[in-house]
Design an enzyme around this catalytic site. Structure first.
Site, PDB file in Angstrom:
ATOM      1  N   ASP A  98       0.872  -1.165   0.000  1.00  0.00           N
ATOM      2  CA  ASP A  98       0.000   0.000   0.000  1.00  0.00           C
ATOM      3  C   ASP A  98       0.905   1.209   0.000  1.00  0.00           C
ATOM      4  O   ASP A  98       1.939   1.211   0.663  1.00  0.00           O
ATOM      5  CB  ASP A  98      -0.848  -0.012   1.281  1.00  0.00           C
ATOM      6  CG  ASP A  98      -2.238   0.526   1.067  1.00  0.00           C
ATOM      7  OD1 ASP A  98      -2.345   1.623   0.499  1.00  0.00           O
ATOM      8  OD2 ASP A  98      -3.205  -0.136   1.487  1.00  0.00           O
ATOM      9  N   ASP A 200      -2.986   4.589  -2.213  1.00  0.00           N
ATOM     10  CA  ASP A 200      -4.042   4.958  -1.274  1.00  0.00           C
ATOM     11  C   ASP A 200      -4.566   6.362  -1.590  1.00  0.00           C
ATOM     12  O   ASP A 200      -3.782   7.260  -1.910  1.00  0.00           O
ATOM     13  CB  ASP A 200      -3.434   4.944   0.139  1.00  0.00           C
ATOM     14  CG  ASP A 200      -4.421   5.382   1.194  1.00  0.00           C
ATOM     15  OD1 ASP A 200      -5.427   4.686   1.374  1.00  0.00           O
ATOM     16  OD2 ASP A 200      -4.183   6.425   1.847  1.00  0.00           O
ATOM     17  N   GLU A 259      -6.550   3.666  -5.737  1.00  0.00           N
ATOM     18  CA  GLU A 259      -7.805   3.752  -4.993  1.00  0.00           C
ATOM     19  C   GLU A 259      -8.450   5.087  -5.351  1.00  0.00           C
ATOM     20  O   GLU A 259      -7.856   6.149  -5.164  1.00  0.00           O
ATOM     21  CB  GLU A 259      -7.579   3.714  -3.476  1.00  0.00           C
ATOM     22  CG  GLU A 259      -8.912   3.674  -2.737  1.00  0.00           C
ATOM     23  CD  GLU A 259      -8.868   4.173  -1.300  1.00  0.00           C
ATOM     24  OE1 GLU A 259      -9.796   3.866  -0.546  1.00  0.00           O
ATOM     25  OE2 GLU A 259      -7.931   4.897  -0.919  1.00  0.00           O
ATOM     26  N   HIS A 325     -11.263  -2.689   3.478  1.00  0.00           N
ATOM     27  CA  HIS A 325     -11.222  -2.414   4.922  1.00  0.00           C
ATOM     28  C   HIS A 325     -11.936  -1.121   5.316  1.00  0.00           C
ATOM     29  O   HIS A 325     -11.935  -0.756   6.489  1.00  0.00           O
ATOM     30  CB  HIS A 325      -9.760  -2.358   5.374  1.00  0.00           C
ATOM     31  CG  HIS A 325      -9.023  -1.245   4.701  1.00  0.00           C
ATOM     32  ND1 HIS A 325      -8.725  -1.258   3.350  1.00  0.00           N
ATOM     33  CD2 HIS A 325      -8.568  -0.062   5.161  1.00  0.00           C
ATOM     34  CE1 HIS A 325      -8.121  -0.139   3.026  1.00  0.00           C
ATOM     35  NE2 HIS A 325      -8.003   0.613   4.097  1.00  0.00           N
ATOM     36  N   ASP A 326     -12.520  -0.420   4.331  1.00  0.00           N
ATOM     37  CA  ASP A 326     -13.266   0.809   4.622  1.00  0.00           C
ATOM     38  C   ASP A 326     -14.766   0.646   4.393  1.00  0.00           C
ATOM     39  O   ASP A 326     -15.519   1.604   4.595  1.00  0.00           O
ATOM     40  CB  ASP A 326     -12.804   1.951   3.690  1.00  0.00           C
ATOM     41  CG  ASP A 326     -11.346   2.279   3.838  1.00  0.00           C
ATOM     42  OD1 ASP A 326     -10.832   2.225   4.966  1.00  0.00           O
ATOM     43  OD2 ASP A 326     -10.710   2.591   2.809  1.00  0.00           O
TER      44      ASP A 326
HETATM   45  C1  GLC Z   1      -7.862   5.271   2.199  1.00  0.00           C
HETATM   46  C2  GLC Z   1      -7.712   4.048   3.066  1.00  0.00           C
HETATM   47  C3  GLC Z   1      -8.319   4.313   4.403  1.00  0.00           C
HETATM   48  C4  GLC Z   1      -7.566   5.460   5.035  1.00  0.00           C
HETATM   49  C5  GLC Z   1      -7.572   6.679   4.129  1.00  0.00           C
HETATM   50  C6  GLC Z   1      -6.543   7.665   4.572  1.00  0.00           C
HETATM   51  O1  GLC Z   1      -9.148   5.514   1.815  1.00  0.00           O
HETATM   52  O2  GLC Z   1      -8.240   2.927   2.433  1.00  0.00           O
HETATM   53  O3  GLC Z   1      -8.314   3.207   5.245  1.00  0.00           O
HETATM   54  O4  GLC Z   1      -8.127   5.794   6.273  1.00  0.00           O
HETATM   55  O5  GLC Z   1      -7.257   6.365   2.796  1.00  0.00           O
HETATM   56  O6  GLC Z   1      -5.258   7.194   4.317  1.00  0.00           O
END
Ligand code: GLC
Length: 527
Positions: A98, A200, A259, A325-326
């Site tokens: 990541d 990310d 992402e 995970h979100d």
């Molecule tokens: C992304 C991650 C998340 C995190 C956010 C800030 O969306 O998947 O878990 O809190 O970025 O880094």
């Protein structure tokens, strides 16, 4: 040998805190992942992606990095990481890290210096602004973690920007030195042998510094009360993403996945996916989150996928995900039978799908009691309350679901006695068996990875149907969204998979009747 990215069947997301605890401290770790590589090999995925394991104060479970070149002791050592890279490759799998691009931790050396010394060389690594004349924040932006996006720094005498928590100051991607530093970190890990990255939170790396349009003035503290087209997706975003992707081309077969959440106010969300998928199609792809974001509606899905694949040429990759995970787990969002049906769709659509750990055994959200909560994101932001989908992986019906010998950092879902890997390994009708079967047909039939998508009967309100084809190879997929049987105009051929019945491949007549929520894959007889 690991497979080239272009031939990859599927990527598997590991949330390291919750995957496997090898040292009995209640938190998953890198040696734990090594222990479970044979399981992943058996499952049939080609690559793993690890949520962040870098040094971090863990205010956002590792998404707040204080040093990108070391491993947090919670997860192990750099030597453990090297061992994992080697072991992963030995198992024929690839490994993706990541990469938290948008922000660092406020404990990162750069921020410590930048916030205490206006003349520090790191000052411009972050985003500093004066207050408005009335002393208020430079813009009206709300953080995805809740609260405002600007925090006043006494020592710096200015506001700094954070798209997430105040402990996660945004990097200033408009500064070429920042981009250079970040690309060098990518090289550091590629040189150590990793095969790629999941980038990310790619959407906020570029912004336009203006107030957002207010949609609901009555709730000024809520993320949903604003349009969000200034605080993210700025005009330079794609250019910055291209710079990162370019680094992949310096290596043999390196790859990155972005992402990115499309803007629901945007009339052309597919246009956003299209732009992202063409950043550098040989070495990068975006996630597509439609599978869990779209409503439970056959024709809405048929319409969206037809448009998506019409605008993305075969072979240009996207990665469908049912969760991460979100996000609320797919079983909790739509139900178990529905999740099984969607897995059939996800794993037969062109591209390179990503499976979130636990999806393959049908793990559901667990309502973590207040006293045990860990997620520091607050209500009011666009994210928050993410503990339910982060509970430990359920390996067996032993204590702590076989995840740890100690009380884990988040409680185990109470359903672990019946929902676990050990039990499902031997059940032909289990979710795990379905995933294995789907991954196997995906691996054996290239057409699922780079075939052409064509809609079938797209106006059908109950059944989402499509074909993926390549030359004389043609697969038909039917997904019943109704709780009633549906007769379909399917071709005669081989029934490869059903989400409801555990079947070996066998030939069937035309015009199959789908059971409620059944999804099937039919291989058309070659003429
Ligand atoms: C992304 C991650 C998340 C995190 C956010 C800030 O969306 O998947 O878990 O809190 O970025 O880094």
């Amino acid at each position: 040998m690991t497979k080239m990215w272009a031939n990859s069947t599927a990527l598997y997301q590991i949330y390291p805190r919750s995957f496997m605890d090898s040292n009995g401290d209640g938190v998953g770790d890198i040696p734990g992942i090594i222990e479970k590589l044979p399981y992943l090999q058996g499952l049939g995925v080609d690559a793993i992606w690890l949520s962040p394991v870098y040094a971090s104060p863990q205010v956002d479970c590792g998404y707040d990095v204080s040093d990108y070149r070391t491993i947090d002791p919670l997860f192990g050592t750099l030597a453990d990481m090297d061992a994992l890279i080697a072991a992963t490759h030995k198992s024929g799998l690839k490994i993706v890290m990541d990469f938290v691009a948008n922000h660092t931790s406020n404990q990162h050396e750069w921020f410590k210096q930048a916030s205490t010394d206006r003349h520090s060389p790191y000052r411009d690594y972050y985003v500093w602004r004066d207050a408005k004349l009335d002393g208020s924040e430079p813009t009206n932006w709300i953080s995805l973690a809740g609260g405002k996006s600007w925090t006043w720094s006494e020592s710096a005498g200015q506001y700094y920007l954070h798209s997430f928590m105040p402990e996660q100051p945004d990097l200033n991607w408009d500064n070429p030195k920042v981009r250079q530093e970040m690309c060098d970190i990518l090289r550091f890990w590629l040189d150590r042998g990793v095969d790629g990255f999941r980038i990310d939170a790619a959407w906020p790396i570029a912004k336009s510094y203006e107030d957002e349009v207010v949609l609901d003035a009555k709730h000024p503290a809520d993320y949903g009360s604003y349009v969000h087209d200034k605080c993210k997706n700025g005009p330079k975003m794609i250019a910055y993403m291209k710079e990162m992707a370019q680094v992949m081309t310096e290596y043999t077969d390196a790859f990155m996945i972005f992402e990115y959440y499309t803007d629901e106010h945007n009339k052309d969300e597919v246009g956003e996916y299209q732009e992202l998928s063409y950043i550098n199609p040989l070495v990068s792809a975006p996630f597509v989150f439609d599978m869990f974001r779209l409503p439970w509606h056959a024709s809405a899905r048929a319409k969206r996928m037809a448009e998506l694949y019409q605008r993305i040429a075969p072979g240009v990759r996207i990665s469908h995900a049912l969760g991460n995970h979100d996000q609320t787990r797919i079983v909790s969002r739509f139900g178990e039978s529905q999740a099984r049906a969607l897995a059939v769709a996800q794993l037969t659509l062109p591209g390179m799908p990503t499976i979130y750990n636990g999806e393959e055994i049908g793990m559901s959200d667990y309502a973590v009691p207040k006293s045990a909560r860990q997620d520091n994101f607050q209500a009011g932001g666009g994210m928050g309350g993410r503990d339910p989908e982060r509970t430990p992986m359920q390996w067996s019906d032993e204590a702590h679901a076989g995840f740890s010998t100690q009380q884990p950092w988040l409680p185990v879902n109470v359903d672990y006695k019946t929902v676990n890997v050990a039990q499902q390994q031997h059940e032909p009708e289990s979710m795990l068996a379905l995933y294995r079967q789907l991954l196997q047909i995906r691996r054996n039939n290239k057409v699922f990875r780079d075939g052409t998508y064509s809609p079938v009967d797209p106006k059908n309100g109950y059944v989402w149907a499509y074909q993926v084809s390549n030359g004389d190879e043609s697969m038909s997929v039917y997904v019943n969204f109704a709780d009633q049987p549906q007769k379909i105009a399917s071709p005669a051929g081989q029934l490869l998979v059903s989400s409801v019945f555990a079947v070996e491949s066998h030939s069937i007549e035309a015009n199959y009747t789908l059971a409620p929520y059944e999804a099937v894959v039919i291989q058309k007889e070659k003429l």
